[in-house]
Enzyme design. Structure first.
Site, PDB file in Angstrom:
ATOM      1  N   LYS A   1      15.471  33.210  60.372  1.00 27.02           N
ATOM      2  CA  LYS A   1      14.162  33.047  59.721  1.00 27.02           C
ATOM      3  C   LYS A   1      13.951  31.602  59.313  1.00 27.02           C
ATOM      4  O   LYS A   1      12.899  31.013  59.516  1.00 27.02           O
ATOM      5  CB  LYS A   1      14.098  33.931  58.459  1.00 27.02           C
ATOM      6  CG  LYS A   1      13.514  35.284  58.721  1.00 27.02           C
ATOM      7  CD  LYS A   1      13.139  35.937  57.403  1.00 27.02           C
ATOM      8  CE  LYS A   1      13.035  37.434  57.604  1.00 27.02           C
ATOM      9  NZ  LYS A   1      12.978  38.165  56.336  1.00 27.02           N
TER      10      LYS A   1
ATOM     11  N   CYS B   1       2.905  48.142  52.035  1.00 28.28           N
ATOM     12  CA  CYS B   1       2.712  48.110  50.573  1.00 28.28           C
ATOM     13  C   CYS B   1       2.140  49.382  49.985  1.00 28.28           C
ATOM     14  O   CYS B   1       2.825  50.092  49.248  1.00 28.28           O
ATOM     15  CB  CYS B   1       1.840  46.918  50.203  1.00 28.28           C
ATOM     16  SG  CYS B   1       2.578  45.367  50.712  1.00 28.28           S
TER      17      CYS B   1
ATOM     18  N   GLU C   1       2.437  39.577  42.672  1.00 29.15           N
ATOM     19  CA  GLU C   1       1.660  38.917  43.716  1.00 29.15           C
ATOM     20  C   GLU C   1       0.643  39.907  44.269  1.00 29.15           C
ATOM     21  O   GLU C   1       0.967  41.060  44.484  1.00 29.15           O
ATOM     22  CB  GLU C   1       2.637  38.490  44.817  1.00 29.15           C
ATOM     23  CG  GLU C   1       1.994  37.844  46.002  1.00 29.15           C
ATOM     24  CD  GLU C   1       1.228  36.607  45.620  1.00 29.15           C
ATOM     25  OE1 GLU C   1       1.781  35.730  44.942  1.00 29.15           O
ATOM     26  OE2 GLU C   1       0.034  36.520  46.005  1.00 29.15           O
TER      27      GLU C   1
HETATM   28  C1  UGA Z   1      -2.298  45.513  49.737  1.00 34.23           C
HETATM   29  C2  UGA Z   1      -3.210  45.101  48.568  1.00 34.23           C
HETATM   30  O1  UGA Z   1      -4.569  45.117  48.985  1.00 34.23           O
HETATM   31  C3  UGA Z   1      -2.840  43.705  48.078  1.00 34.23           C
HETATM   32  O2  UGA Z   1      -3.644  43.348  46.950  1.00 34.23           O
HETATM   33  C4  UGA Z   1      -1.362  43.702  47.668  1.00 34.23           C
HETATM   34  O3  UGA Z   1      -0.942  42.436  47.223  1.00 34.23           O
HETATM   35  C5  UGA Z   1      -0.525  44.103  48.870  1.00 34.23           C
HETATM   36  O4  UGA Z   1      -0.937  45.408  49.331  1.00 34.23           O
HETATM   37  C6  UGA Z   1       0.913  44.137  48.436  1.00 34.23           C
HETATM   38  O5  UGA Z   1       1.277  45.007  47.643  1.00 34.23           O
HETATM   39  O6  UGA Z   1       1.665  43.248  48.803  1.00 34.23           O
HETATM   40  P1  UGA Z   1      -2.283  44.912  52.345  1.00 34.23           P
HETATM   41  O7  UGA Z   1      -1.088  45.794  52.470  1.00 34.23           O
HETATM   42  O8  UGA Z   1      -2.301  43.597  53.035  1.00 34.23           O
HETATM   43  O9  UGA Z   1      -2.567  44.600  50.801  1.00 34.23           O
HETATM   44  O10 UGA Z   1      -3.488  45.754  52.922  1.00 34.23           O
HETATM   45  P2  UGA Z   1      -4.952  46.185  52.423  1.00 34.23           P
HETATM   46  O11 UGA Z   1      -5.932  45.140  52.732  1.00 34.23           O
HETATM   47  O12 UGA Z   1      -4.881  46.670  51.027  1.00 34.23           O
HETATM   48  O13 UGA Z   1      -5.219  47.407  53.410  1.00 34.23           O
HETATM   49  C7  UGA Z   1      -4.352  48.555  53.346  1.00 34.23           C
HETATM   50  C8  UGA Z   1      -4.791  49.620  54.309  1.00 34.23           C
HETATM   51  O14 UGA Z   1      -5.980  50.249  53.865  1.00 34.23           O
HETATM   52  C9  UGA Z   1      -5.077  49.154  55.746  1.00 34.23           C
HETATM   53  O15 UGA Z   1      -4.416  50.047  56.616  1.00 34.23           O
HETATM   54  C10 UGA Z   1      -6.579  49.252  55.855  1.00 34.23           C
HETATM   55  O16 UGA Z   1      -7.006  49.499  57.167  1.00 34.23           O
HETATM   56  C11 UGA Z   1      -6.870  50.414  54.934  1.00 34.23           C
HETATM   57  N1  UGA Z   1      -8.249  50.427  54.389  1.00 34.23           N
HETATM   58  C12 UGA Z   1      -8.692  49.405  53.639  1.00 34.23           C
HETATM   59  C13 UGA Z   1      -9.084  51.511  54.639  1.00 34.23           C
HETATM   60  O17 UGA Z   1      -8.691  52.492  55.310  1.00 34.23           O
HETATM   61  N2  UGA Z   1     -10.340  51.522  54.107  1.00 34.23           N
HETATM   62  C14 UGA Z   1     -10.806  50.512  53.366  1.00 34.23           C
HETATM   63  O18 UGA Z   1     -11.965  50.589  52.923  1.00 34.23           O
HETATM   64  C15 UGA Z   1      -9.978  49.415  53.126  1.00 34.23           C
END
Ligand code: UGA
Length: 447
Positions: free
Chosen positions: A37, A271, A159
């Site tokens: 990495k 997450c 974070e």
């Molecule tokens: C999530 C949180 O949004 C972050 O704030 C957090 O820091 C992060 O986890 C973490 O714990 O590290 P992330 O895993 O990048 O971030 O993804 P999201 O953007 O939250 O999306 C999660 C899932 O929900 C995706 O599969 C997305 O397609 C889905 N989603 C999102 C929906 O099905 N509908 C929506 O309206 C929005």
């Protein structure tokens, strides 16, 4: 004198945080126990696809034209201990195998390795997502092992970065939350985050347990929003309503808000799923499990979406088996602008159909290599057009911009049947229907 920063763990969180700290002007030394990495990062490459991150790295890793040279890497704990005023712990906390609880072994080993090298005043700052109560325990480990004694302290600073937007979220956070036990710790963190605070990022100071809980409760709330709208999609489906219109209409209420109300095949990734499970497990240990039983329902609504997508496809194909049917799957990653396929709803649906005898061909703009590794027996194509060639049905499962820009007329010429199932409610039904496609999505009217 300017603070010196170290970052322990150079995965998603750590690599982004380290580059962002260098961008803010600090000298940064980052450590990872995996040599490969570090070697990649030293070449200005990232092990994952994250927009803007390689550019940011190359602005600060030595050896690139115009680089500040402020970001270096090591595998030597003694060097880290001697270098840093502030040490950020950014290792991951995956779900334990066969359990809901999260695996704290990487955090524990990071703190255990670092603490004996804390010979001068230092602040260790946990960023990993951990069960509430962990910071208190880790503070005791530091107190026992650090030669600096009380001058080596812990703080917790969760974070909130989103994959695909990690650079922006890290440089311009929508809030900074710090769990601290002393004014010195708070002052140091204000110094670290002086730039974003100056730009208006709110700085919230809490105790340890609150800081830990902010993170897990934020992710639980987001998961709840998604499962809420997916539950509404199920009701719309049964009642012939339109969940997209419903989401738009309730979203105008600013107490509810428009974001995270896109119905579809649900949430995945590294997450949200594991965080809500770890949160339930921890609440159980604390005797507060009743408070979080609703999260079990959130989880099961979410997992049900994947099965329902498979059923929607089966029905749309005439209700029989998938045997002999050719299915094009657009999207493999758990979300767009990422190559992450961890617990990806898209890959799960593709896999289920494949295991039921369908001939599945997947295309994803960035997730192909990871998808192949996880699911080598699926078919893969080099473009959306190639995936769709000869297909009896097209499933849109990850909402990449590239898929919204596809030309339905062009795809229609190569598909066997013009049948599109939108698992993300992100395509424009009018456009597809105009080009002769049957468009179906969960919780949307059929025509
Ligand atoms: C999530 C949180 O949004 C972050 O704030 C957090 O820091 C992060 O986890 C973490 O714990 O590290 P992330 O895993 O990048 O971030 O993804 P999201 O953007 O939250 O999306 C999660 C899932 O929900 C995706 O599969 C997305 O397609 C889905 N989603 C999102 C929906 O099905 N509908 C929506 O309206 C929005």
């Amino acid at each position: 004198m300017a603070l010196k920063i170290t970052v322990i763990g150079t995965g998603y969180l750590g690599a982004t945080h380290a580059a962002a700290m260098a961008e803010l002007g600090f000298e940064v030394l980052a450590l990872d126990v995996v040599r490969e990495k570090i070697e990649m990062l030293e070449r200005g490459e990232t092990p994952m696809y994250e927009p803007g991150l390689e550019e940011l790295l190359r602005r600060h890793v030595p050896g690139f034209e115009g680089s500040s040279g402020r970001l270096r890497f090591t595998q030597d704990w003694a060097e880290v201990g001697a270098f840093g005023d502030v040490h950020f712990v950014c290792v991951n906390t995956p779900q334990k195998h066969g359990e809901y609880a999260c695996d704290m072994s990487y955090v524990e080993s990071a703190i255990g390795s670092l603490a004996p090298h804390l010979a001068r005043p230092a602040l260790v700052v946990g960023k990993s997502t951990v069960p509430v109560g962990s910071a208190d325990r880790l503070a005791r480990t530091i107190a026992e092992l650090a030669p600096a004694g009380a001058d080596a302290e812990l703080a917790w600073n969760p974070e909130f970065l989103r994959e695909g937007l990690a650079v922006q979220d890290t440089l311009h956070p929508d809030r900074i939350v710090v769990g601290v036990r002393s004014e010195r710790a708070e002052a140091l963190l204000r110094q670290v985050y002086e730039t974003p605070i100056g730009e208006g990022s709110p700085f919230v100071v809490t105790d340890f347990p609150t800081a830990e809980l902010v993170k897990t409760s934020a992710n639980s709330f987001l998961a709840t929003k998604i499962s809420f709208i997916n539950a509404m999609a199920e009701v719309c489906e049964a009642a012939d309503g339109d969940v997209a219109k419903l989401a738009e209409a309730i979203g105008y209420d600013d107490r509810i808000g428009k974001k995270f109300l896109r119905a579809g095949i649900g949430f995945g990734g590294g997450c949200l799923p594991k965080d809500i499970r770890a949160f339930m497990a921890r609440a159980g240990e604390l005797g507060a499990d009743q408070a979080l039983t609703f999260l079990r329902e959130i989880d099961s609504i979410n997992m049900r979406q994947r099965g329902q997508m498979v059923e929607l496809a089966r029905q749309a194909l005439g209700g029989g088996s998938f045997l002999g049917k050719r299915i094009a799957v657009l999207g493999a990653t758990f979300k767009p602008d990422s190559d992450d396929v961890r617990d990806s709803p898209a890959l799960n649906v593709a896999g289920q159909i494949h295991l039921q005898g369908g001939q599945v061909t997947v295309y994803d703009p960035k997730g192909m290599a990871n998808a192949r590794r996880v699911f080598p027996t699926l078919g893969y194509a080099d473009s959306a057009l190639e995936a769709v060639r000869g297909a009896d049905a097209v499933l849109h499962l990850t909402e990449w911009q590239e898929f919204r820009e596809l030309d339905p007329a062009q795809l229609g010429e190569v598909a066997t049947t013009r049948l599109i199932l939108d698992g993300r409610n992100a395509l424009d039904p009018v456009l597809w229907r105009k080009a002769g496609w049957t468009y179906r999505a969960m919780g949307r009217p059929t025509a």
